[in-house]
Design an enzyme around this catalytic site. Structure first.
Site, PDB file in Angstrom:
ATOM      1  N   CYS A   1       0.870  -1.130   0.056  1.00 44.02           N
ATOM      2  CA  CYS A   1       0.118  -0.104   0.023  1.00 44.02           C
ATOM      3  C   CYS A   1       0.877   1.335   0.157  1.00 44.02           C
ATOM      4  CB  CYS A   1      -1.078   0.019   1.164  1.00 44.02           C
ATOM      5  SG  CYS A   1      -2.354   1.259   1.002  1.00 44.02           S
TER       6      CYS A   1
ATOM      7  N   HIS B   1      -3.431  -5.572   1.241  1.00 49.53           N
ATOM      8  CA  HIS B   1      -2.789  -5.936   2.313  1.00 49.53           C
ATOM      9  C   HIS B   1      -2.468  -7.209   2.667  1.00 49.53           C
ATOM     10  CE1 HIS B   1      -2.312  -1.859   4.089  1.00 49.53           C
ATOM     11  NE2 HIS B   1      -3.259  -1.376   3.156  1.00 49.53           N
TER      12      HIS B   1
ATOM     13  N   GLU C   1      -1.160  -8.539   5.148  1.00 45.14           N
ATOM     14  CA  GLU C   1      -1.117  -8.867   6.537  1.00 45.14           C
ATOM     15  C   GLU C   1      -2.556  -9.046   6.998  1.00 45.14           C
ATOM     16  OE1 GLU C   1      -0.621  -6.104   5.075  1.00 45.14           O
ATOM     17  OE2 GLU C   1      -1.062  -4.257   6.409  1.00 45.14           O
TER      18      GLU C   1
END
Lengths: 276, 177
Positions: free
Chosen positions: A92, A222, A224
């Site tokens: 990002c 993302h 994660e």
């Protein structure tokens, strides 16, 4: 001698995903340390095996997202590592930093050859936070330190950005295929330039772009935030939705890996670990 | 006076407090490009109202009505032509640089909104106006050359204010000391 590969997560002023990023790196079986933007010597001394630039709003997105962080002295070490073949991932805002650094697409390293411009697709503009599906572009995952474990199937993953539209110079539009890494698609793998399948108007539906060597990856989604299967919303369709339902029924939803874990498993396997 | 690039009326909006983006831009340029770094950088939101109805009176009405364009609690505004007032401040030579997104949702959205509420207004164009103040001992040509160097981001360590892949950069007419 290092027992585990060391991954450096870089924290700029305004980064806000560094801790969860470090956490998933560790859970994946690697050592991780967070380095602040002004810790040049500690980072140099640590000589990390890989770098991750996490999401957030480095320098409050002043001037332009990623533009100021890209010019920080610490980025010299990331550039040095990238040119030496070490894996570098920008997530990002980290992707915006890599693009503004000229590391991606990196046809001429250091030269700024792309932009992550404001979202703009027919029917939608502005900040967008949602779940999307992405898939690896044909062949991009083979031997790639970040993508090798993903295979060719679409994976669900969240995005949250206002400036995620990959843009290239007109004269470069014909040579992007080798650096195209991830594309937005439906859960069945269909691509379309229309919202919502292409959520931000990105060129060729691109969600991630890499350098020609493949070791530097700039991705807007993302991973994660999709690391654990329980992080997926219950309405996710397709294979991963089925996996989630099965895990819920089987009582192991809390421990099952999600699609975001594949990026970090790829890295672990790149370093020779993780093969069961 | 800054040169107009189209018919109509343009305004410049700035923070009442020092602009953090301008402060960061200057400190970054001082580090990566010390020779070409301006002494002062000012930043404005620049709104270019076009069309027959884009008079100073109607634009004033728009500005007073829409606090998304100018929030009077924290921002001040003036017509572009009024930027003259501070140009001789400190004996600096000012180079105005206008940065506009090639594809710009802000302009599109405001053009739609104002097109409905103010039929005489044409498209609205939003940009960021950077005013780069150089020491008066430089010639205009030197100042403009240095402004070009710091404005267009071509390499990691070269240029900052605009990414030419997605943004247009225009140097408006120079202002004397």
């Amino acid at each position: 001698m290092k027992d585990l590969p060391l991954v450096a997560v870089i924290q700029f002023p305004g980064s806000n995903c560094e801790y969860e990023t470090a956490r998933v790196v560790e859970v994946s079986g690697m050592e991780c340390r967070i380095f602040r933007w002004n810790q040049l010597q500690p980072l140099r001394d640590a000589s990390p095996d890989a770098f991750v630039l996490p999401g957030g709003f480095s320098f409050q997105d002043r001037v332009r997202a990623g533009a100021v962080a890209a010019k920080e002295n610490l980025m010299d070490l990331v550039v040095e590592g990238a040119s030496g073949g070490r894996p570098v991932l920008g997530i990002c805002n980290g992707a915006q930093v890599l693009v503004e650094s000229g590391l991606v697409p990196g046809w001429e390293p250091g030269r700024i050859e792309a932009a992550l411009a404001a979202n703009h697709v027919s029917g939608r503009s502005g900040y967008l936070s949602t779940w999307v599906f992405v898939r690896v572009r044909n062949g991009a995952g083979i031997g790639n330190p970040w993508l090798s474990a993903l295979g060719g199937s679409p994976v669900p993953i969240p995005i949250a950005h206002a400036e995620g539209r990959f843009v290239f110079r007109k004269q470069d539009a014909g040579r992007t295929r080798p650096v195209e890494a991830l594309a937005y698609c439906s859960h069945a793998g269909e691509e379309s330039g229309v919202y919502p399948l292409n959520p931000n108007g990105s060129f060729h539906n691109l969600a991630a772009v890499m350098n020609p060597e493949g070791n530097v990856l700039a991705m807007m989604p993302h991973p994660e935030r999709a690391f654990h299967l329980w992080q997926l919303p219950p309405w996710i369709p397709g294979e991963w939705g089925d996996r989630r339902s099965a895990a819920l029924s089987g009582g192991n939803l809390g421990t099952a890996p999600g699609p975001g874990s594949l990026f970090f498993r790829s890295l672990l396997e790149h370093f020779g670990g993780g093969a069961a | 006076m800054i040169g107009r690039t189209s018919g109509g009326t343009a305004i410049a909006v700035s923070l009442k407090a020092p602009d953090p983006a301008a402060v960061t831009a200057r400190s970054t340029l001082a580090r990566i490009s010390p020779v070409c770094c301006p002494s002062v950088i000012l930043r404005y939101d620049h709104w270019d109202f076009t069309g027959e109805g884009a008079t100073e009176e109607s634009v004033t009405g728009v500005v007073r009505h829409y606090t998304d364009i100018v929030n009077p609690n924290k921002q001040k505004w003036c017509f572009e032509s009024e930027l003259d007032a501070g140009n001789s401040e400190g004996g600096l030579l000012w180079v105005p640089v206008l940065v506009t997104d090639m594809v710009d949702s802000v302009s599109e959205n405001w053009s739609n909104i104002l097109g409905r509420s103010h039929p005489g207004l044409g498209p609205v164009r939003y940009s960021v106006l950077w005013r780069l103040g150089y020491d008066g001992s430089f010639s205009e040509q030197e100042a403009e050359s240095m402004a070009m160097e710091v404005s267009v981001a071509t390499h990691r360590r070269k240029g900052l204010l605009a990414n030419p892949v997605s943004q247009e950069i225009r140097f408006l007419r120079r202002i004397g000391t």
